[in-house]
Scaffold this active site. Structure first.
Site, short mmCIF file in Angstrom:
data_model
loop_
_atom_site.label_atom_id
_atom_site.label_comp_id
_atom_site.label_asym_id
_atom_site.label_seq_id
_atom_site.Cartn_x
_atom_site.Cartn_y
_atom_site.Cartn_z
N LYS A 9 0.84 -1.19 0.00
CA LYS A 9 0.00 0.00 0.00
C LYS A 9 0.89 1.26 0.00
CE LYS A 9 -3.66 -2.50 2.46
NZ LYS A 9 -4.50 -2.55 3.70
N TYR A 49 -12.10 -3.06 -2.82
CA TYR A 49 -12.60 -3.16 -1.44
C TYR A 49 -14.13 -3.14 -1.39
CZ TYR A 49 -7.95 -2.79 0.75
OH TYR A 49 -6.67 -3.02 1.19
N PHE A 57 -14.93 3.33 7.73
CA PHE A 57 -13.60 3.75 7.29
C PHE A 57 -13.42 3.64 5.77
CE2 PHE A 57 -13.47 -0.72 8.65
CZ PHE A 57 -13.03 -1.33 7.49
N ARG A 87 -1.43 -14.80 3.54
CA ARG A 87 -2.17 -14.17 4.64
C ARG A 87 -1.44 -14.38 5.98
NH1 ARG A 87 -6.51 -10.64 4.05
NH2 ARG A 87 -7.56 -11.60 5.84
N THR A 93 -5.14 -8.22 10.48
CA THR A 93 -5.49 -6.88 9.96
C THR A 93 -5.03 -5.78 10.91
OG1 THR A 93 -7.44 -7.88 8.97
CG2 THR A 93 -7.41 -5.48 9.11
N ARG A 104 3.05 -7.35 9.01
CA ARG A 104 2.42 -6.27 9.77
C ARG A 104 2.96 -6.22 11.20
NH1 ARG A 104 -3.60 -7.48 7.40
NH2 ARG A 104 -3.49 -6.18 5.53
N ASN A 114 -1.59 -0.25 7.44
CA ASN A 114 -1.00 -1.58 7.68
C ASN A 114 -0.22 -2.12 6.48
OD1 ASN A 114 -3.15 -2.26 6.06
ND2 ASN A 114 -4.21 -3.50 7.59
N HIS A 117 -1.57 -5.54 1.42
CA HIS A 117 -2.81 -6.28 1.20
C HIS A 117 -2.49 -7.67 0.69
CE1 HIS A 117 -6.61 -7.59 -0.54
NE2 HIS A 117 -5.91 -7.93 -1.59
N GLU A 128 -9.23 -10.40 -7.85
CA GLU A 128 -8.29 -9.28 -7.70
C GLU A 128 -7.20 -9.32 -8.78
OE1 GLU A 128 -7.17 -9.72 -3.59
OE2 GLU A 128 -9.16 -9.08 -2.91
P1 GTP Z 1 -6.47 -6.25 3.20
O1 GTP Z 1 -5.41 -7.28 2.94
O2 GTP Z 1 -6.00 -4.84 2.94
O3 GTP Z 1 -7.76 -6.58 2.49
O4 GTP Z 1 -6.71 -6.31 4.77
P2 GTP Z 1 -7.47 -7.46 5.58
O5 GTP Z 1 -8.02 -8.49 4.66
O6 GTP Z 1 -6.54 -7.91 6.65
O7 GTP Z 1 -8.66 -6.64 6.26
P3 GTP Z 1 -10.06 -6.19 5.61
O8 GTP Z 1 -10.20 -6.73 4.23
O9 GTP Z 1 -11.11 -6.48 6.61
O10 GTP Z 1 -9.87 -4.61 5.56
C1 GTP Z 1 -9.24 -3.99 4.46
C2 GTP Z 1 -8.39 -2.84 4.93
O11 GTP Z 1 -9.25 -1.84 5.47
C3 GTP Z 1 -7.44 -3.16 6.08
O12 GTP Z 1 -6.23 -3.72 5.67
C4 GTP Z 1 -7.21 -1.79 6.67
O13 GTP Z 1 -6.28 -1.04 5.88
C5 GTP Z 1 -8.60 -1.16 6.51
N1 GTP Z 1 -9.35 -1.35 7.75
C6 GTP Z 1 -9.95 -2.48 8.19
N2 GTP Z 1 -10.55 -2.27 9.37
C7 GTP Z 1 -10.31 -0.97 9.68
C8 GTP Z 1 -10.67 -0.14 10.77
O14 GTP Z 1 -11.33 -0.56 11.71
N3 GTP Z 1 -10.24 1.17 10.72
C9 GTP Z 1 -9.52 1.65 9.68
N4 GTP Z 1 -9.14 2.93 9.70
N5 GTP Z 1 -9.16 0.90 8.64
C10 GTP Z 1 -9.54 -0.39 8.64
MG MG Z 2 -9.17 -8.01 3.00
#
Ligand code: GTP
Ligand code: MG
Length: 154
Positions: A9, A49, A57, A87, A93, A104, A114, A117, A128
């Site tokens: 990212k 997303y 958010f 993963r 996350t 992370r 973070n 992705h 994707e």
């Molecule tokens: P990705 O690999 O980026 O998809 O992350 P993930 O699969 O571990 O988490 P998810 O798909 O649920 O969320 C996508 C992204 O949204 C996260 O990686 C974060 O950057 C953001 N995100 C998720 N939850 C929160 C939150 O509670 N607050 C904020 N600010 N960002 C969030």
């Molecule tokens: Mg995700």
């Protein structure tokens, strides 16, 4: 073997972590079959997303991915169990919950920044990869000389 979509990212690019992240996947034994730097359009980020559209958010997430203060480094990695293993390597996350040895867990403190992705399932990976690398020839089939040593099971 299977493929997954991994993206550094904009915060990871700004912080100079692209090389370290690429190295972790290379050293684990995965094969890089696509890579590019891209400032995604709003439409691309929103589609990527789409599952999170209703979350509070979401707007901030799309803004942070698309504002062009740094590109996203988009990649496709191939190898045994790479979707689940990717993963695991990335970690939870929320960096507060990611194990210290994960990407992370080593480099992040904030869920909103973070740095990386990774596709969360084989189905997400397929979607994707098509979304980010949909043009013909963008994903390259090749065989590392040491592939058999990495992949053999007996
Ligand atoms: P990705 O690999 O980026 O998809 O992350 P993930 O699969 O571990 O988490 P998810 O798909 O649920 O969320 C996508 C992204 O949204 C996260 O990686 C974060 O950057 C953001 N995100 C998720 N939850 C929160 C939150 O509670 N607050 C904020 N600010 N960002 C969030
Ligand atoms: Mg995700």
């Amino acid at each position: 073997s299977e493929r997954t979509f991994i993206a550094v990212k904009p915060d990871g690019v700004q912080r100079g972590l692209v090389g370290k992240i690429v190295s972790r996947f290379e050293e684990r034994g995965y094969k890089l079959v696509a890579i590019k730097a891209v400032v995604p359009s709003r439409a691309l980020a929103e589609e990527h997303y789409a599952d999170l559209r209703a979350r509070p958010f979401f707007r901030g997430l799309v803004e942070y991915m698309t504002n062009g203060k740094a590109p996203v480094v988009a990649m496709v990695w191939e190898g045994k169990d790479v979707v689940r293993q990717g993963r695991a390597m990335i970690g939870a996350t929320n960096p507060l919950e990611s194990s210290p040895g994960s990407i992370r867990g080593q480099y992040c403190v904030s869920v909103g920044r973070n740095i990386i992705h990774g596709s969360d399932s084989f189905e997400s990976a397929t979607k994707e990869i098509q979304l980010w690398f949909g043009k013909p020839g963008e994903v390259i089939d090749w065989e590392p000389a040491n592939w058999v040593w990495t992949m053999a099971e007996n």
